[in-house]
Structures are given as C-alpha cells and as structure tokens.
Write a protein that holds these residues in place. Structure first.
Motif, short mmCIF file in Angstrom:
data_model
loop_
_atom_site.label_atom_id
_atom_site.label_comp_id
_atom_site.label_asym_id
_atom_site.label_seq_id
_atom_site.Cartn_x
_atom_site.Cartn_y
_atom_site.Cartn_z
N THR A 123 12.94 -1.41 -3.44
CA THR A 123 13.73 -0.72 -4.45
C THR A 123 14.19 0.60 -3.86
OG1 THR A 123 13.76 0.07 -6.75
CG2 THR A 123 11.72 0.39 -5.54
N LEU A 124 15.45 0.94 -4.09
CA LEU A 124 16.04 2.11 -3.45
C LEU A 124 15.78 3.37 -4.28
CD1 LEU A 124 17.88 3.44 -1.31
CD2 LEU A 124 19.83 2.79 -2.75
N VAL A 125 15.29 4.39 -3.61
CA VAL A 125 15.12 5.71 -4.21
C VAL A 125 16.05 6.67 -3.50
CG1 VAL A 125 13.54 7.64 -4.55
CG2 VAL A 125 12.73 5.29 -4.89
N GLU A 184 7.69 3.54 7.26
CA GLU A 184 6.61 4.50 7.09
C GLU A 184 5.61 4.00 6.05
OE1 GLU A 184 7.91 8.29 5.65
OE2 GLU A 184 5.93 9.20 5.77
N PHE A 185 4.35 4.09 6.38
CA PHE A 185 3.27 3.71 5.48
C PHE A 185 3.03 4.89 4.55
CE2 PHE A 185 -0.14 1.81 3.63
CZ PHE A 185 -1.41 2.05 4.13
N VAL A 186 3.25 4.69 3.26
CA VAL A 186 3.22 5.79 2.31
C VAL A 186 1.86 5.92 1.63
CG1 VAL A 186 4.22 6.70 0.18
CG2 VAL A 186 5.69 5.60 1.89
N ALA A 187 1.35 4.82 1.11
CA ALA A 187 0.11 4.90 0.34
C ALA A 187 -0.50 3.51 0.22
CB ALA A 187 0.38 5.46 -1.06
N ALA A 188 -1.81 3.48 -0.06
CA ALA A 188 -2.50 2.22 -0.29
C ALA A 188 -3.67 2.44 -1.23
CB ALA A 188 -2.97 1.62 1.03
N LYS A 211 11.92 15.12 -2.67
CA LYS A 211 12.77 15.83 -1.73
C LYS A 211 13.84 14.88 -1.20
CE LYS A 211 8.67 18.32 -0.07
NZ LYS A 211 7.83 18.64 1.12
N PRO A 212 14.94 15.39 -0.71
CA PRO A 212 15.96 14.50 -0.14
C PRO A 212 15.41 13.60 0.97
CG PRO A 212 16.87 16.69 -0.48
CD PRO A 212 15.41 16.80 -0.78
N GLU A 213 14.43 14.07 1.70
CA GLU A 213 13.86 13.25 2.78
C GLU A 213 12.98 12.11 2.26
OE1 GLU A 213 13.75 16.61 2.50
OE2 GLU A 213 11.80 17.39 3.21
N ASP A 214 12.74 12.07 0.96
CA ASP A 214 12.04 10.94 0.36
C ASP A 214 12.99 9.77 0.09
OD1 ASP A 214 10.16 13.30 -1.57
OD2 ASP A 214 9.49 12.20 0.20
N THR A 215 14.27 10.00 0.27
CA THR A 215 15.25 8.94 0.07
C THR A 215 14.98 7.78 1.03
OG1 THR A 215 16.98 10.46 -0.68
CG2 THR A 215 17.69 8.34 0.24
N ALA A 216 14.83 6.59 0.46
CA ALA A 216 14.50 5.41 1.26
C ALA A 216 14.44 4.19 0.36
CB ALA A 216 13.15 5.59 1.96
N VAL A 217 14.35 3.04 0.99
CA VAL A 217 13.99 1.83 0.26
C VAL A 217 12.47 1.75 0.29
CG1 VAL A 217 14.14 -0.68 0.16
CG2 VAL A 217 16.13 0.67 0.87
N TYR A 218 11.88 1.59 -0.87
CA TYR A 218 10.43 1.55 -1.00
C TYR A 218 9.99 0.10 -1.20
CZ TYR A 218 10.06 6.59 -1.17
OH TYR A 218 10.10 7.92 -0.85
N TYR A 219 9.01 -0.30 -0.41
CA TYR A 219 8.52 -1.66 -0.44
C TYR A 219 7.06 -1.70 -0.86
CZ TYR A 219 12.63 -2.67 2.44
OH TYR A 219 13.91 -2.80 2.91
N CYS A 220 6.73 -2.67 -1.66
CA CYS A 220 5.36 -2.96 -2.04
C CYS A 220 4.84 -4.04 -1.10
CB CYS A 220 5.37 -3.45 -3.49
SG CYS A 220 3.79 -3.94 -4.14
N MET A 261 -3.42 -3.07 -1.94
CA MET A 261 -1.98 -2.94 -2.16
C MET A 261 -1.47 -1.65 -1.52
SD MET A 261 -1.23 -5.66 -3.72
CE MET A 261 0.47 -5.28 -4.13
N GLY A 262 -0.25 -1.75 -1.02
CA GLY A 262 0.31 -0.58 -0.35
C GLY A 262 1.78 -0.40 -0.65
N TRP A 263 2.25 0.81 -0.36
CA TRP A 263 3.67 1.12 -0.46
C TRP A 263 4.15 1.63 0.90
CZ3 TRP A 263 6.88 0.21 -4.52
CH2 TRP A 263 6.30 -0.03 -5.76
N PHE A 264 5.31 1.15 1.29
CA PHE A 264 5.97 1.58 2.51
C PHE A 264 7.37 2.05 2.13
CE2 PHE A 264 3.25 -0.13 5.95
CZ PHE A 264 2.38 -0.90 5.18
N ARG A 265 8.00 2.76 3.04
CA ARG A 265 9.39 3.12 2.83
C ARG A 265 10.13 3.08 4.16
NH1 ARG A 265 8.90 9.57 1.19
NH2 ARG A 265 8.28 10.34 3.27
#
Length: 125
Positions: free
Chosen positions: A119-121, A46-50, A87-96, A34-38
């Motif tokens: 989901t929007l952060v 951007e590939f955030v985590a897996a 941080k403000p630069e973390d603002t994004a739509v985050y996808y699973c 499983m992973g998270w992108f934004r």
C-alpha cells in the motif's frame, strides 16, 4: 499458506499520522511472526518493524523508532502499523510479510515466507 492484504495508505502531510492494516486469511495468524517493510524506486527494501507471534516482543527500525508502532490482533487476523510524525522520507510502498515461526517470543531474524502486494504512503505538503 496465508494471504496478506494491506490497506490504509494514502496522502498525508508532514507531521501527520496514518495507520496501516494488514488483513490475513488462509491460516491462523498466530502461527506467524509479522513484519512491515517499505520500498521506494530509489532505495532497497527496508525492514521497518516486526512483532512476535502473540505480540510479546517487537522490533522497530532505527529510522522509525519513536514514531512507528507495530501491533497485532490475532482474533481479527490483522496486523497494524501506526505511524506518527510522518516525514517526506517515509514515502514508500509499505508491505506486510509473514514469517512462519515455531518460537513464540522471537522476532529476529525475520525471513518472510509470504508477502502482501503493498500500500502506497505519500508524505507531502
């Protein structure tokens, strides 16, 4: 096939924390890495985590390393992204996303087979 639904996004002040959840249905979650992108309108996705199928291994991108933690609960069919020191630069739509994988320990490379709708952060004061 697996269906993914993200939740937990919202507005948070800089320096704050937020936890995103991804609920999976349709297939046993343990079959998937499983992973998270934004993504923002200005930047490429951007590939955030897996996290590996049973959670033994994780990957966290350099831009969020030390601030974000990915975890999973296969019994609940859920994946989480705990975000600290936002941080403000973390603002994004985050996808699973889900990557069907035979190997139980690998995380990379990640090739998504299924996506949630996001989901929007928003990180702003």
């Amino acid at each position: 096939q697996v269906q993914l639904v993200e939740s937990g996004g919202g507005l948070v002040q800089p320096g704050g924390s937020l936890r995103l959840s991804c609920a999976a249905s349709g297939r046993t979650l343990s079959r998937y890495v499983m992973g998270w992108f934004r993504q923002t309108p200005e930047k490429e996705r951007e590939f955030v985590a897996a996290i590996s199928r049973y959670g033994s291994n994780t990957y966290v991108g350099d831009s969020v390393k030390g601030r974000f933690i990915i975890s999973r609960d296969n019994a609940k069919s859920e994946v989480y992204l705990q975000m600290y020191s936002l941080k403000p630069e973390d603002t994004a739509v985050y996808y699973c996303a889900a990557d069907r994988r035979i190997d139980v320990t690998s995380v990379l490379p990640f090739e998504a087979d299924y996506w949630g709708k996001g989901t929007l952060v928003t990180v702003s004061s």
